[in-house]
Design a protein around this motif. Sequence first.
Motif, short mmCIF file in Angstrom:
data_model
loop_
_atom_site.label_atom_id
_atom_site.label_comp_id
_atom_site.label_asym_id
_atom_site.label_seq_id
_atom_site.Cartn_x
_atom_site.Cartn_y
_atom_site.Cartn_z
N MET A 1 2.91 -1.69 -15.43
CA MET A 1 1.73 -1.19 -16.13
C MET A 1 0.76 -0.48 -15.20
O MET A 1 0.30 0.63 -15.48
CB MET A 1 1.02 -2.34 -16.84
N THR A 2 0.45 -1.10 -14.07
CA THR A 2 -0.55 -0.50 -13.19
C THR A 2 -0.01 0.74 -12.48
O THR A 2 -0.71 1.75 -12.38
CB THR A 2 -1.03 -1.53 -12.15
N SER A 3 1.22 0.69 -12.00
CA SER A 3 1.79 1.86 -11.31
C SER A 3 2.06 2.99 -12.31
O SER A 3 1.77 4.15 -12.03
CB SER A 3 3.08 1.48 -10.58
N GLY A 4 2.61 2.65 -13.47
CA GLY A 4 2.85 3.68 -14.48
C GLY A 4 1.56 4.31 -14.97
O GLY A 4 1.46 5.53 -15.10
N GLY A 5 0.54 3.47 -15.22
CA GLY A 5 -0.74 4.00 -15.67
C GLY A 5 -1.40 4.87 -14.61
O GLY A 5 -1.97 5.93 -14.91
N GLY A 6 -1.30 4.44 -13.34
CA GLY A 6 -1.86 5.25 -12.26
C GLY A 6 -1.15 6.59 -12.12
O GLY A 6 -1.77 7.62 -11.85
N PHE B 1 0.83 -1.21 0.00
CA PHE B 1 0.00 0.00 0.00
C PHE B 1 0.87 1.26 0.00
O PHE B 1 0.65 2.19 -0.78
CB PHE B 1 -0.93 0.00 1.22
N ILE B 2 1.87 1.27 0.86
CA ILE B 2 2.73 2.45 0.98
C ILE B 2 3.52 2.68 -0.32
O ILE B 2 3.60 3.81 -0.82
CB ILE B 2 3.69 2.28 2.17
N ILE B 3 4.05 1.61 -0.89
CA ILE B 3 4.87 1.74 -2.11
C ILE B 3 4.01 2.21 -3.28
O ILE B 3 4.39 3.14 -4.02
CB ILE B 3 5.53 0.39 -2.44
N THR B 4 2.85 1.58 -3.47
CA THR B 4 2.00 1.96 -4.60
C THR B 4 1.47 3.37 -4.43
O THR B 4 1.37 4.12 -5.41
CB THR B 4 0.82 0.97 -4.74
N ASP B 5 1.15 3.75 -3.20
CA ASP B 5 0.69 5.12 -2.95
C ASP B 5 1.79 6.12 -3.32
O ASP B 5 1.50 7.17 -3.91
CB ASP B 5 0.30 5.27 -1.48
N TYR B 6 3.03 5.80 -3.00
CA TYR B 6 4.14 6.70 -3.32
C TYR B 6 4.26 6.92 -4.83
O TYR B 6 4.48 8.04 -5.30
CB TYR B 6 5.46 6.14 -2.77
N TYR B 7 4.09 5.85 -5.60
CA TYR B 7 4.30 5.96 -7.05
C TYR B 7 3.08 6.48 -7.81
O TYR B 7 3.19 6.82 -8.99
CB TYR B 7 4.74 4.61 -7.62
N THR B 8 1.93 6.54 -7.15
CA THR B 8 0.72 6.95 -7.89
C THR B 8 0.01 8.16 -7.29
O THR B 8 -0.94 8.66 -7.90
CB THR B 8 -0.29 5.78 -7.96
N TYR C 1 -3.07 0.26 -19.87
CA TYR C 1 -2.01 -0.31 -19.02
C TYR C 1 -2.56 -0.66 -17.64
O TYR C 1 -2.44 -1.79 -17.17
CB TYR C 1 -0.88 0.72 -18.86
N LYS C 2 -3.16 0.36 -16.97
CA LYS C 2 -3.51 0.21 -15.56
C LYS C 2 -4.85 -0.47 -15.32
O LYS C 2 -5.09 -1.01 -14.24
CB LYS C 2 -3.50 1.56 -14.85
N ASP C 3 -5.74 -0.43 -16.31
CA ASP C 3 -7.09 -0.95 -16.07
C ASP C 3 -7.48 -2.13 -16.95
O ASP C 3 -8.57 -2.69 -16.77
CB ASP C 3 -8.13 0.17 -16.27
N ALA D 1 9.31 5.56 -17.54
CA ALA D 1 10.42 5.43 -16.59
C ALA D 1 9.89 5.19 -15.17
O ALA D 1 10.41 4.33 -14.44
CB ALA D 1 11.29 6.69 -16.63
N GLN D 2 8.88 5.94 -14.76
CA GLN D 2 8.33 5.77 -13.42
C GLN D 2 7.67 4.40 -13.26
O GLN D 2 7.75 3.79 -12.18
CB GLN D 2 7.34 6.89 -13.10
N GLY D 3 7.03 3.92 -14.31
CA GLY D 3 6.43 2.59 -14.24
C GLY D 3 7.48 1.51 -14.04
O GLY D 3 7.30 0.58 -13.24
N PHE D 4 8.60 1.63 -14.75
CA PHE D 4 9.67 0.64 -14.59
C PHE D 4 10.29 0.73 -13.19
O PHE D 4 10.57 -0.28 -12.56
CB PHE D 4 10.76 0.87 -15.65
N GLN D 5 10.50 1.96 -12.71
CA GLN D 5 11.08 2.13 -11.38
C GLN D 5 10.17 1.58 -10.29
O GLN D 5 10.65 1.11 -9.25
CB GLN D 5 11.35 3.62 -11.11
N ALA D 6 8.89 1.62 -10.52
CA ALA D 6 7.92 1.20 -9.49
C ALA D 6 7.98 -0.30 -9.20
O ALA D 6 7.37 -0.77 -8.24
CB ALA D 6 6.51 1.58 -9.93
N THR D 7 8.73 -1.07 -9.99
CA THR D 7 8.82 -2.51 -9.77
C THR D 7 9.86 -2.88 -8.72
O THR D 7 9.80 -3.96 -8.14
CB THR D 7 9.18 -3.25 -11.07
#
Length: 704
Positions: free
Chosen positions: A637-642, A361-368, A677-679, A395-401
Amino acid sequence: MTDFLSDYGVVFALLCAAAAIVYGLLTTRWLLAQPAGNDQMRAISAAVQEGASAYLRRQYSIIGAVGLVLAVLLGVALEAQGANGLQVAIGFVIGGTLSGAAGFIGMNVSVRANARVAEQARRGVAAALSVAFKGGAVTGLLVAGLALLGVAGYYGVLLLAGVDEKDAVDALVGLGFGGSLISVFARLGGGIFTKAADVGADLVGKIEAGIPEDDPRNPAVIADNVGDNVGDCAGMAADLFETYAVTAVAVMLLGVLTFSQTTQAAVYPLVVGGVSLIASIIGTFAVRTRNDNVERALYKGLITSGVLSAVAFLPVSHWLMGDLSFRPDASSLLKGSGGVPTATELWLCTLIGVAVTAGLFIITDYYTSTRFRPVRTIAHASQTGHATNIIQGLAQGFQATAAPAILIAVAIIAAHALGGLYGIGVAVMAQLSLTGLIVALDAFGPITDNAGGIAEMADLPDSVRNVTDPLDAVGNTTKAVTKGYAIGSAVLAALVLFAAFVEELRTEAAKTPGAERITSGSFDISQPEVLVGLLIGGMMVYLFASLAIEAVGRAGGAVVEEVRRQFREKPGIMDRTEKPDYGRAVAIVTAAAQREMILPALIPILVPLVVGLLSYKALGGLLIGVIIVGFFAAVSMTSGGGAWDNAKKLIEDGEFGGKGSEAHAASVTGDTVGDPYKDTAGPAINPMIKVANIVALLIIPFLV
């Protein structure tokens, strides 16, 4: 107490599942008793209800036809191999039926909650939040309740019929397959529908015509609102239903293969799920606010449930798992130290699962979230054009992994050190213990989004939008973080499924005269067959995702043409002297989604089947490839799309030029690219990973 829980654990789980379902029914009754607004609001809500129900009925009729054929083939083929084919086929039907019911019932409540939230928004944030969250909680508690009801109920029936515990758990794999099949179709079909409608509505309405989002003059606006529900409500419900059910079955299977105390090991995950449901029900009552801090109120309910669950896991672990011994042939399932895990160690595994949920939750919230650097850098890059927006978003989507991968790796090592492969399974089951509230947070998003749309289309006062807009903004964040949770749980569940596949394959081979001896070394990457399987597994993910994204592009293009046609042929739409034909846009995306979802949904069924019948080693490699590549593709895909989506919202809120600026136009392009990507593709990878692993489990009788 140990004897009571081991003997009556199934009954206890069923009572907890019944409590969740009763909560859903009572909350639905309360929700429908709330005022739904004026005639115009009720008419708009009814149009969304009609479109969503028509779509799901058509989708489930297609899935039902496919499922019936698969159930017959599965039963006949397994019976021919001397396996319990009839029991597996019945489980398949039960899993598919309950998964579909969870999505359908929850979606129907959600589409009735939207107008009621808009009406309650006249009274302020607290009143609107209460209705919106409870509308989502119905879906969430029904998902978890029906999943536990299906697994515990069918397991109990099989035991009462005199079926051996191991055979009963094997039959439950069919139940997991039924839920997974519904899930992959629901995620794909709902994702294609929602993003095709969204893309079509935005590209013509916001960019070409220059009208606001949710403007009633846009012919695709009802289709867009329908899509929010069939994608995020029904789709997420089916996704986490099957993750919950599949994980419970996999942990039960590992327990039966690991410990001599088969009853206790099989019942433990069911009791863990049961006490978590009670904790989730209590947590729903903690969601309230007095200072209009919606996000804090929602997370307060989640934290309450998590803490109560963690506390309840301790006595359950000691009562059920305090006196264990390994089966003689369970050497590959031992924990790091080689000893039998204690009850306290298994409890610590449950805490790891809860901690992984919090971490994701914390990580995904940070990236989106718009509050943090990743989204702000995308919005800043939009000032220099469309291309730089896309580059920064990728770039942010790739970093979010990176962070989720490290978190999950640490969790796997810690859980394995404490409880072996069974300990990893226990951690995943504990992670999924919060499924009820997670789905509630996800369904909260489309409910508040639709409420804002109804307020716009019904021309309600600005004071109403001043309430629904902040709720919608929080809903966008909760949808993003729940997708991160769903992906993380899917990967860990797939790992448990893969472990169950290897152990089940080894056990069956040991009982088959002349069969090759199977060990963990049978899937060494230095073997060409395993390496080929790895490549095929990775290829499956990208082929699957490409077909899903292409489908959104084609369907979205058809919506764009339809909206343009209506604007061209009905010039009175823009000055409000003519009404758009909303039904035509709904019909277009419905037909496209049903048509386009078939081919990609067959990939995780047919490819593992063909590869497995050729080589079990290649099948093992395929499963590893699907899990690893699928995780990184889905998270990016989901983090980058968000992040793309919220970068657009940040600009629309006035930063970096605001609405109408060049940066805003670039951000709309990024959001449009990020939508499938995200949905669509990203979330659909979750069930795709698990379907491939369950197919592998089901065809084991044909591999040895």
